[in-house]
Design an enzyme around this catalytic site. Structure first.
Site, PDB file in Angstrom:
ATOM      1  N   GLU A  85      26.540  -9.212  10.426  1.00 23.50           N
ATOM      2  CA  GLU A  85      27.759  -9.985  10.599  1.00 23.50           C
ATOM      3  C   GLU A  85      28.834  -9.156  11.309  1.00 23.50           C
ATOM      4  O   GLU A  85      28.695  -7.936  11.459  1.00 23.50           O
ATOM      5  CB  GLU A  85      28.273 -10.440   9.227  1.00 23.50           C
ATOM      6  CG  GLU A  85      27.272 -11.257   8.417  1.00 23.50           C
ATOM      7  CD  GLU A  85      27.184 -12.708   8.865  1.00 23.50           C
ATOM      8  OE1 GLU A  85      27.448 -12.995  10.043  1.00 23.50           O
ATOM      9  OE2 GLU A  85      26.861 -13.562   8.029  1.00 23.50           O
TER      10      GLU A  85
ATOM     11  N   ASP B  16      29.403 -16.258  16.305  1.00 27.41           N
ATOM     12  CA  ASP B  16      30.355 -15.149  16.194  1.00 27.41           C
ATOM     13  C   ASP B  16      29.774 -13.833  16.693  1.00 27.41           C
ATOM     14  O   ASP B  16      30.346 -12.770  16.470  1.00 27.41           O
ATOM     15  CB  ASP B  16      30.833 -14.993  14.748  1.00 27.41           C
ATOM     16  CG  ASP B  16      29.691 -14.719  13.776  1.00 27.41           C
ATOM     17  OD1 ASP B  16      28.520 -14.621  14.221  1.00 27.41           O
ATOM     18  OD2 ASP B  16      29.959 -14.595  12.560  1.00 27.41           O
TER      19      ASP B  16
ATOM     20  N   HIS C 198      26.826 -12.464  15.826  1.00 26.70           N
ATOM     21  CA  HIS C 198      25.939 -11.695  14.954  1.00 26.70           C
ATOM     22  C   HIS C 198      24.487 -11.782  15.428  1.00 26.70           C
ATOM     23  O   HIS C 198      24.066 -12.785  15.999  1.00 26.70           O
ATOM     24  CB  HIS C 198      26.076 -12.140  13.491  1.00 26.70           C
ATOM     25  CG  HIS C 198      25.452 -13.464  13.167  1.00 26.70           C
ATOM     26  ND1 HIS C 198      26.176 -14.631  13.056  1.00 26.70           N
ATOM     27  CD2 HIS C 198      24.162 -13.810  12.912  1.00 26.70           C
ATOM     28  CE1 HIS C 198      25.366 -15.631  12.748  1.00 26.70           C
ATOM     29  NE2 HIS C 198      24.137 -15.159  12.668  1.00 26.70           N
TER      30      HIS C 198
ATOM     31  N   ASP D  50      14.911 -10.744   9.171  1.00 28.97           N
ATOM     32  CA  ASP D  50      15.714 -10.920   7.970  1.00 28.97           C
ATOM     33  C   ASP D  50      15.079 -11.915   7.010  1.00 28.97           C
ATOM     34  O   ASP D  50      14.090 -12.572   7.322  1.00 28.97           O
ATOM     35  CB  ASP D  50      17.136 -11.371   8.332  1.00 28.97           C
ATOM     36  CG  ASP D  50      17.160 -12.434   9.439  1.00 28.97           C
ATOM     37  OD1 ASP D  50      16.163 -13.177   9.562  1.00 28.97           O
ATOM     38  OD2 ASP D  50      18.160 -12.521  10.170  1.00 28.97           O
TER      39      ASP D  50
END
Length: 268
Positions: free
Chosen positions: A148, A141, A143, A72
């Site tokens: 996400e 979380d 990801h 990314d």
């Protein structure tokens, strides 16, 4: 899925680095047949990069015929920005090994047409057939990369809006000011990750424990991207002790016994 329970983050770094080196050397890459490696950024893989650099300096591995694709990149910050992922990769890894610059693939977060840039990246990956090993980290979380919660498990490389939680977590790299953290990023998709021949996820620290528990004991759920590892035929989750704290004792012991048997068989 294979889970590797280790004691410390340093052990996670060394284990994962040795695994990568084993895979590269067994592949015996050449100019016409390179080994294709997917790479992450962030704090978790730093120990892996350090160990890989040490193994390279010791003559245990060469990256001359390794092609890399990063996961990314932020949208809208200069490529030479101190917190761009291009800068991160060169400072923490690429500048210290013998990889050829033309074999390094990074998303361009300043592309005038982000959609075209993402399509180009996917096409470049496909031009090599597949990624042989994709290493990644996992967020609090769940990801992976910037996929996400609620990301499609079939998603490809695309632009994503970053959640406030992700931007807050990353603000430590931007003078602890969330307003300095980009709101968008380009990221490989979950489907892109699942296409890799092998997927290795690193998880260290107590704040990753819930994600590890969901990935290992929970159901596949797009709200927890990490759960996609259950769909991969050759997924490895490498964890330190704090990251396994939410696992049931029976689950943890099962994986510990499996790995102990693997080590014994290897020694025999």
């Amino acid at each position: 899925m294979r889970l590797i329970p280790l004691s410390t983050a340093q052990q996670v770094g060394k284990w994962s680095a040795n695994y990568i080196v084993e895979k590269i050397n067994a592949f015996a890459p050449s100019a016409d047949r390179p080994f294709v490696l997917g790479l992450p950024t962030g704090g978790t893989p730093l120990a892996t990069y350090k160990a890989l650099i040490e193994l390279h300096r010791a003559g245990k591995v060469s990256f001359q015929h390794v092609v890399t694709f990063n996961m990314d990149e932020y949208v809208g910050i200069p490529a030479d920005h101190p917190q761009s992922y291009r800068t991160f990769m060169y400072e923490n890894f690429f500048n210290h090994i013998d990889i050829k610059d033309e074999n390094i693939n990074l998303l361009n977060g300043n592309a005038t047409d982000p959609q075209a840039e993402c399509a180009r990246y996917e096409a470049k990956i496909k031009s090599y057939g597949k990624i042989n090993l994709f290493m990644g980290g996992v967020g609090n979380d769940g990801h992976i990369a910037f996929n996400e919660p609620a990301s499609s498990l079939a998603s490809r490389t695309r632009m994503k809006t970053l959640t406030e939680d992700t931007r807050l977590a990353n603000s430590r790299f931007f003078d602890n000011d969330i307003n300095k953290v980009p709101k968008y990023a380009l990221t490989v998709g979950v489907g892109t990750l699942l296409d890799a021949e092998e997927l290795m996820i690193l998880a260290t620290g107590i704040n990753k424990a819930q994600a590890v528990q969901v990935a290992t004991e929970g159901a596949v759920n797009h709200l927890w991207t990490i759960s996609c590892v259950q769909l991969h035929p050759k997924a490895i989750l490498v964890c330190d002790d704090p990251a396994t704290m939410e696992l049931r004792v029976k689950t943890l012991r099962y994986f510990q016994q499996i790995e102990a048997q693997e080590r014994q068989q290897y020694q025999d």
